[in-house]
Design an enzyme around this catalytic site. Structure first.
Site, PDB file in Angstrom:
ATOM      1  N   THR A  44     -13.942 -24.870   4.422  1.00 14.04           N
ATOM      2  CA  THR A  44     -13.786 -24.641   5.862  1.00 14.04           C
ATOM      3  C   THR A  44     -13.853 -23.146   6.153  1.00 14.04           C
ATOM      4  O   THR A  44     -12.828 -22.520   6.444  1.00 14.04           O
ATOM      5  CB  THR A  44     -12.441 -25.204   6.355  1.00 14.04           C
ATOM      6  OG1 THR A  44     -11.382 -24.565   5.612  1.00 14.04           O
ATOM      7  CG2 THR A  44     -12.342 -26.701   6.184  1.00 14.04           C
ATOM      8  N   PRO A  45     -15.040 -22.551   6.082  1.00 18.34           N
ATOM      9  CA  PRO A  45     -15.131 -21.108   6.340  1.00 18.34           C
ATOM     10  C   PRO A  45     -14.675 -20.750   7.758  1.00 18.34           C
ATOM     11  O   PRO A  45     -14.781 -21.558   8.679  1.00 18.34           O
ATOM     12  CB  PRO A  45     -16.623 -20.808   6.151  1.00 18.34           C
ATOM     13  CG  PRO A  45     -17.311 -22.121   6.232  1.00 18.34           C
ATOM     14  CD  PRO A  45     -16.325 -23.147   5.772  1.00 18.34           C
ATOM     15  N   ASP A  49       0.837  -1.189   0.000  1.00 23.77           N
ATOM     16  CA  ASP A  49       0.000   0.000   0.000  1.00 23.77           C
ATOM     17  C   ASP A  49       0.880   1.250   0.000  1.00 23.77           C
ATOM     18  O   ASP A  49       2.104   1.151  -0.084  1.00 23.77           O
ATOM     19  CB  ASP A  49      -0.957  -0.061   1.194  1.00 23.77           C
ATOM     20  CG  ASP A  49      -0.238  -0.039   2.539  1.00 23.77           C
ATOM     21  OD1 ASP A  49       0.894   0.487   2.632  1.00 23.77           O
ATOM     22  OD2 ASP A  49      -0.823  -0.529   3.515  1.00 23.77           O
ATOM     23  N   TRP A  83     -12.241 -29.063  -2.579  1.00 28.13           N
ATOM     24  CA  TRP A  83     -13.620 -28.888  -2.079  1.00 28.13           C
ATOM     25  C   TRP A  83     -14.653 -29.223  -3.149  1.00 28.13           C
ATOM     26  O   TRP A  83     -15.789 -29.545  -2.832  1.00 28.13           O
ATOM     27  CB  TRP A  83     -13.825 -27.476  -1.539  1.00 28.13           C
ATOM     28  CG  TRP A  83     -12.834 -27.064  -0.496  1.00 28.13           C
ATOM     29  CD1 TRP A  83     -12.126 -25.895  -0.457  1.00 28.13           C
ATOM     30  CD2 TRP A  83     -12.447 -27.785   0.698  1.00 28.13           C
ATOM     31  NE1 TRP A  83     -11.317 -25.847   0.657  1.00 28.13           N
ATOM     32  CE2 TRP A  83     -11.484 -26.990   1.368  1.00 28.13           C
ATOM     33  CE3 TRP A  83     -12.789 -29.029   1.233  1.00 28.13           C
ATOM     34  CZ2 TRP A  83     -10.872 -27.396   2.571  1.00 28.13           C
ATOM     35  CZ3 TRP A  83     -12.183 -29.440   2.431  1.00 28.13           C
ATOM     36  CH2 TRP A  83     -11.241 -28.629   3.080  1.00 28.13           C
ATOM     37  N   LYS A  96     -16.930 -29.474  16.326  1.00 29.78           N
ATOM     38  CA  LYS A  96     -17.502 -28.807  15.161  1.00 29.78           C
ATOM     39  C   LYS A  96     -16.540 -27.781  14.569  1.00 29.78           C
ATOM     40  O   LYS A  96     -16.763 -27.295  13.477  1.00 29.78           O
ATOM     41  CB  LYS A  96     -18.806 -28.108  15.567  1.00 29.78           C
ATOM     42  CG  LYS A  96     -20.035 -29.008  15.499  1.00 29.78           C
ATOM     43  CD  LYS A  96     -21.284 -28.175  15.164  1.00 29.78           C
ATOM     44  CE  LYS A  96     -22.321 -28.934  14.395  1.00 29.78           C
ATOM     45  NZ  LYS A  96     -23.536 -28.110  14.153  1.00 29.78           N
TER      46      LYS A  96
END
Lengths: 139, 139, 139, 139
Positions: free
Chosen positions: B59-60, B17, B47, B90
């Site tokens: 796998t969010p 940046d 996936w 989970k």
């Protein structure tokens, strides 16, 4: 009373990934923009101006955290509400909440510092105490 | 013994940046890539394949945190080392460390879940228990 | 009369590169968004809807060209005006002009097609004739 | 004989859009990286060094064109081969071909100039004649 500022954004196709939802890294870009827009709304000049006057080149993050509550997809309009949650001596905490209507999507916190270029190595940056005038303008 | 996987990357001009350093949001993109490459190194199929076989689309992240220790700029070579720090029922925790040589640049943690499309709304996703075979392959 | 649509955007810090100006690749992202917003303004449903009804998943580019006339930097407000310059049988040409006030920054042209998933390989896409109803809505 | 340079890249999930394929704007980022890597391979110092020595801050594009021949998706390995197709007095043309194995995906051309900061306005840039030593190093 805590000052807050809200930006609005329509999610673009290119913000979304093959799972059809916003790729999470984009929220960090938008939180960064929201942080700067918060300062702009408080009357703080752009970092190019502050660099000339006081050497400050911006407010880099030193710690960032976000919780992802719900997904969003392209064409949806979101808003991001930003506040300074805490002012320290050398750092401050910005809190952002991204929402689609009443649905909170992401809650983020950024610990940021005010930085100048490191005189020993202009490619690196170093933190300075929070400028009093900026803190006053944003409180 | 914990399995780890390392990816290598040369920082591009467009990753940086106006402060001349990597924009921090890019590290989250790279951590995401590092997470997927970890699974690939463990032999977990892409996936697209898992979606056909078990509905799993990826796998969010549900929570992400990163600490920024040193800045980096374009032309520099970095590596990102990734491990699964904890397996829950989970969710699981991936830990990433980005380094330039011996200098740690960023330490990140992602809490992730395995997700399928929500049958009630295919634009949304929902978490499922961690597949035993994937966990076994990665441990 | 040719229909046109204009979107507005404030350039973000993270859109700019170490030369302090917008990294040129971002204009292509914004042109892509402007193309979709053009269709939205014409009443064309989102690609998720069209995919369900007619299989059309969007309008991928097949050829893109842009001329960069002036640079822009963060905090500046720009607008992008988009028109369909030509409708062919299988492709059409979108023209975009990015401006900051009266200053033209970038002129772009995209040749696009309407695409469906390739039945032989759903990871690939293939062009179909331009749907008459969409062309009528946008003319 | 024309010099060429090839970079290798594995497409990331976050490079792909809801159509499951690389979002086309990413190719322009990669071509930009490939252009810089071409100069690095020719022994041209980084733009930070050249800025100190001769004021040159890089090679901004003035015109860009790309033809999209085939789509690619995440997990696929691509390479980008870059050459200088033509040297002019003030501009030069880089040609890039992105391939997956034997399949050409994208062919791109960039017209670039060597730029210094505009003394009248350091936020803007202006073109200078191509430095002879750089041209010699790359031919």
């Amino acid at each position: 009373m805590t000052r807050s500022h809200t930006i609005h954004y329509r999610i673009a196709f290119s913000d979304c990934d093959p799972a059809q939802i916003v790729h999470f890294a984009n929220y960090f870009r938008w939180f960064d923009t929201a942080s700067r827009e918060f300062f702009t709304a408080c009357g703080v000049p752009g970092w190019r101006d502050t660099e000339r006057k006081s050497g400050i080149i911006g407010t880099p993050v030193v710690d960032v955290q976000a919780r992802f509550l719900a997904s969003a997809t392209y064409g949806e309009d979101i808003e991001i509400e930003s506040t300074v949650e805490r002012w320290g001596n050398k750092s401050f905490v910005m809190r952002h909440v991204a929402r689609r209507g009443d649905t909170a999507l992401v809650e983020g916190r950024e610990v940021r510092v005010f930085a100048v270029r490191d005189p020993a190595d202009p490619l690196r940056i170093k933190a300075v105490p929070i400028p009093e005038d900026i803190r006053a303008a944003c409180s």
